[in-house]
Design a protein around this motif. Structure first.
Motif, PDB file in Angstrom:
ATOM      1  N   ILE A  49      37.444  20.698  38.816  1.00 11.40           N
ATOM      2  CA  ILE A  49      37.398  22.135  39.073  1.00 11.40           C
ATOM      3  C   ILE A  49      36.066  22.643  38.553  1.00 11.40           C
ATOM      4  N   TRP A  50      35.554  23.713  39.174  1.00  9.83           N
ATOM      5  CA  TRP A  50      34.319  24.334  38.712  1.00  9.83           C
ATOM      6  C   TRP A  50      34.412  25.833  38.896  1.00  9.83           C
ATOM      7  N   TRP A  51      33.848  26.528  37.943  1.00 14.55           N
ATOM      8  CA  TRP A  51      33.711  27.977  38.019  1.00 14.55           C
ATOM      9  C   TRP A  51      32.227  28.234  37.857  1.00 14.55           C
ATOM     10  N   ARG A  52      31.583  28.804  38.882  1.00 10.69           N
ATOM     11  CA  ARG A  52      30.127  28.893  38.900  1.00 10.69           C
ATOM     12  C   ARG A  52      29.677  30.127  39.677  1.00 10.69           C
ATOM     13  N   GLU A  53      28.408  30.485  39.453  1.00  8.49           N
ATOM     14  CA  GLU A  53      27.753  31.521  40.253  1.00  8.49           C
ATOM     15  C   GLU A  53      26.793  30.833  41.193  1.00  8.49           C
ATOM     16  N   SER A  54      26.767  31.288  42.438  1.00  5.34           N
ATOM     17  CA  SER A  54      25.818  30.779  43.409  1.00  5.34           C
ATOM     18  C   SER A  54      25.562  31.864  44.442  1.00  5.34           C
ATOM     19  N   GLY A  55      24.307  32.219  44.630  1.00  3.99           N
ATOM     20  CA  GLY A  55      23.940  33.202  45.643  1.00  3.99           C
ATOM     21  C   GLY A  55      24.554  34.573  45.427  1.00  3.99           C
ATOM     22  N   GLY A  56      24.785  34.953  44.174  1.00  2.42           N
ATOM     23  CA  GLY A  56      25.378  36.258  43.882  1.00  2.42           C
ATOM     24  C   GLY A  56      26.886  36.279  43.994  1.00  2.42           C
ATOM     25  N   ASN A  57      27.504  35.117  44.151  1.00  2.00           N
ATOM     26  CA  ASN A  57      28.959  35.028  44.211  1.00  2.00           C
ATOM     27  C   ASN A  57      29.486  34.204  43.053  1.00  2.00           C
ATOM     28  N   LEU A  58      30.603  34.639  42.492  1.00  2.00           N
ATOM     29  CA  LEU A  58      31.295  33.891  41.458  1.00  2.00           C
ATOM     30  C   LEU A  58      32.378  33.089  42.164  1.00  2.00           C
ATOM     31  N   ALA A  59      32.264  31.758  42.126  1.00  2.00           N
ATOM     32  CA  ALA A  59      33.149  30.895  42.904  1.00  2.00           C
ATOM     33  C   ALA A  59      33.984  29.996  42.015  1.00  2.00           C
ATOM     34  N   PHE A  60      35.214  29.746  42.454  1.00  2.00           N
ATOM     35  CA  PHE A  60      36.097  28.756  41.863  1.00  2.00           C
ATOM     36  C   PHE A  60      36.242  27.658  42.908  1.00  2.00           C
ATOM     37  N   VAL A  61      35.815  26.451  42.573  1.00  2.00           N
ATOM     38  CA  VAL A  61      35.864  25.332  43.508  1.00  2.00           C
ATOM     39  C   VAL A  61      36.718  24.224  42.907  1.00  2.00           C
ATOM     40  N   ALA A  62      37.360  23.440  43.778  1.00  2.00           N
ATOM     41  CA  ALA A  62      38.258  22.403  43.280  1.00  2.00           C
ATOM     42  C   ALA A  62      38.315  21.233  44.233  1.00  2.00           C
ATOM     43  N   GLY A  63      38.728  20.096  43.676  1.00  2.00           N
ATOM     44  CA  GLY A  63      38.964  18.894  44.468  1.00  2.00           C
ATOM     45  C   GLY A  63      37.710  18.095  44.725  1.00  2.00           C
ATOM     46  N   ALA A  64      37.912  16.870  45.171  1.00  2.00           N
ATOM     47  CA  ALA A  64      36.805  15.954  45.396  1.00  2.00           C
ATOM     48  C   ALA A  64      35.815  16.485  46.428  1.00  2.00           C
ATOM     49  N   GLY A  65      36.273  17.309  47.369  1.00  2.00           N
ATOM     50  CA  GLY A  65      35.393  17.874  48.388  1.00  2.00           C
ATOM     51  C   GLY A  65      34.693  19.147  47.953  1.00  2.00           C
ATOM     52  N   ASP A  66      34.921  19.575  46.709  1.00  2.00           N
ATOM     53  CA  ASP A  66      34.271  20.768  46.175  1.00  2.00           C
ATOM     54  C   ASP A  66      34.567  21.994  47.046  1.00  2.00           C
ATOM     55  N   ALA A  67      35.818  22.148  47.469  1.00  2.00           N
ATOM     56  CA  ALA A  67      36.211  23.254  48.341  1.00  2.00           C
ATOM     57  C   ALA A  67      36.233  24.570  47.583  1.00  2.00           C
ATOM     58  N   VAL A  68      35.652  25.605  48.167  1.00  2.00           N
ATOM     59  CA  VAL A  68      35.657  26.932  47.547  1.00  2.00           C
ATOM     60  C   VAL A  68      37.050  27.527  47.746  1.00  2.00           C
ATOM     61  N   ILE A  69      37.735  27.784  46.632  1.00  2.00           N
ATOM     62  CA  ILE A  69      39.089  28.329  46.646  1.00  2.00           C
ATOM     63  C   ILE A  69      39.043  29.851  46.520  1.00  2.00           C
ATOM     64  N   ALA A  70      38.084  30.367  45.736  1.00  3.00           N
ATOM     65  CA  ALA A  70      37.972  31.814  45.532  1.00  3.00           C
ATOM     66  C   ALA A  70      36.504  32.176  45.371  1.00  3.00           C
ATOM     67  N   ASN A  71      36.133  33.340  45.873  1.00  5.25           N
ATOM     68  CA  ASN A  71      34.755  33.825  45.824  1.00  5.25           C
ATOM     69  C   ASN A  71      34.769  35.324  45.539  1.00  5.25           C
ATOM     70  N   ALA A  72      33.882  35.797  44.676  1.00  5.55           N
ATOM     71  CA  ALA A  72      33.769  37.230  44.398  1.00  5.55           C
ATOM     72  C   ALA A  72      32.298  37.600  44.309  1.00  5.55           C
ATOM     73  N   ASP A  73      31.919  38.697  44.927  1.00  6.14           N
ATOM     74  CA  ASP A  73      30.532  39.166  44.895  1.00  6.14           C
ATOM     75  C   ASP A  73      30.217  39.733  43.512  1.00  6.14           C
ATOM     76  N   ILE A  74      29.247  39.126  42.836  1.00  6.35           N
ATOM     77  CA  ILE A  74      28.783  39.629  41.543  1.00  6.35           C
ATOM     78  C   ILE A  74      27.269  39.829  41.562  1.00  6.35           C
ATOM     79  N   SER A  75      26.717  40.114  42.731  1.00  4.01           N
ATOM     80  CA  SER A  75      25.270  40.265  42.846  1.00  4.01           C
ATOM     81  C   SER A  75      24.738  41.392  41.957  1.00  4.01           C
ATOM     82  N   ALA A  76      25.461  42.483  41.799  1.00  2.00           N
ATOM     83  CA  ALA A  76      25.009  43.575  40.927  1.00  2.00           C
ATOM     84  C   ALA A  76      25.013  43.138  39.467  1.00  2.00           C
TER      85      ALA A  76
END
Length: 174
Positions: free
Chosen positions: A49-76
């Motif tokens: 599992i990973w919780w990371r920021e990328s491109g102004g989005n806060l993402a929760f990714v999981a599994g061997a395929g690194d699938a994005v499960i949740a995304n939130a705009d945090i650009s501000a």
């Protein structure tokens, strides 16, 4: 793991259909950061599992395929000079992941993988990272990290960490 040849998990997170957990971090991004990923926390491996920021989005990714499960705009928040409290609630029973910024709900995901990821997301098979997104040279958090908390329940906003600015001066009473 204390130099042993076998790993013992210090904690695990239940990502089953009845499980829940909350990930929290108090952070301040460095002005002008151009990092590809600003890793907050996670684990590599088969049950990653990973919780990371990328491109102004806060993402929760999981599994061997690194699938994005949740995304939130945090650009501000990424371009702000302030401290921010980020919280991610995994609620398997509700079938959703909720992302909060400074205690306010920012996004809700009902990805079909929620509740089916694994009963033990963190199994001790690999190291758990804070302030890093696994493996990449451009994945350390670029800014200041103040506090992390991992809970094995779905916290409510009134139970979550608050972003409290660091004091400019501190006086200790004796």
């Amino acid at each position: 793991d204390g130099g042993t040849t076998s790993r013992t998990p210090y904690f695990s997170l239940d990502a089953s259909a009845t499980g829940s957990f909350t990930l929290e971090a108090i952070v301040k991004f460095r002005a002008g950061s151009t990092k590809t990923y600003n890793g907050l926390m996670g684990q590599i491996g088969a049950s990653q599992i990973w919780w990371r920021e990328s491109g102004g989005n806060l993402a929760f990714v999981a599994g061997a395929g690194d699938a994005v499960i949740a995304n939130a705009d945090i650009s501000a928040e990424k371009t702000s000079a302030d401290w921010h409290a980020f919280s991610l609630v995994y609620d398997g029973a509700a079938g959703e992941v909720r992302t909060y910024v400074n205690g306010a709900l920012r996004a809700t995901s009902t990805d079909p993988q929620i509740g089916t990821l694994s009963e033990t997301m963190l199994d001790g098979a690999s190291d758990f990272y804070l302030g890093h997104y696994g493996g990449g040279a451009d994945s350390d958090f670029d800014g200041s990290l103040d506090y992390f908390r991992i809970s094995d329940t779905a916290l409510t906003p009134d139970q979550m960490l608050s972003a409290i600015p660091e004091p400019s001066a501190l006086t200790l009473a004796g």
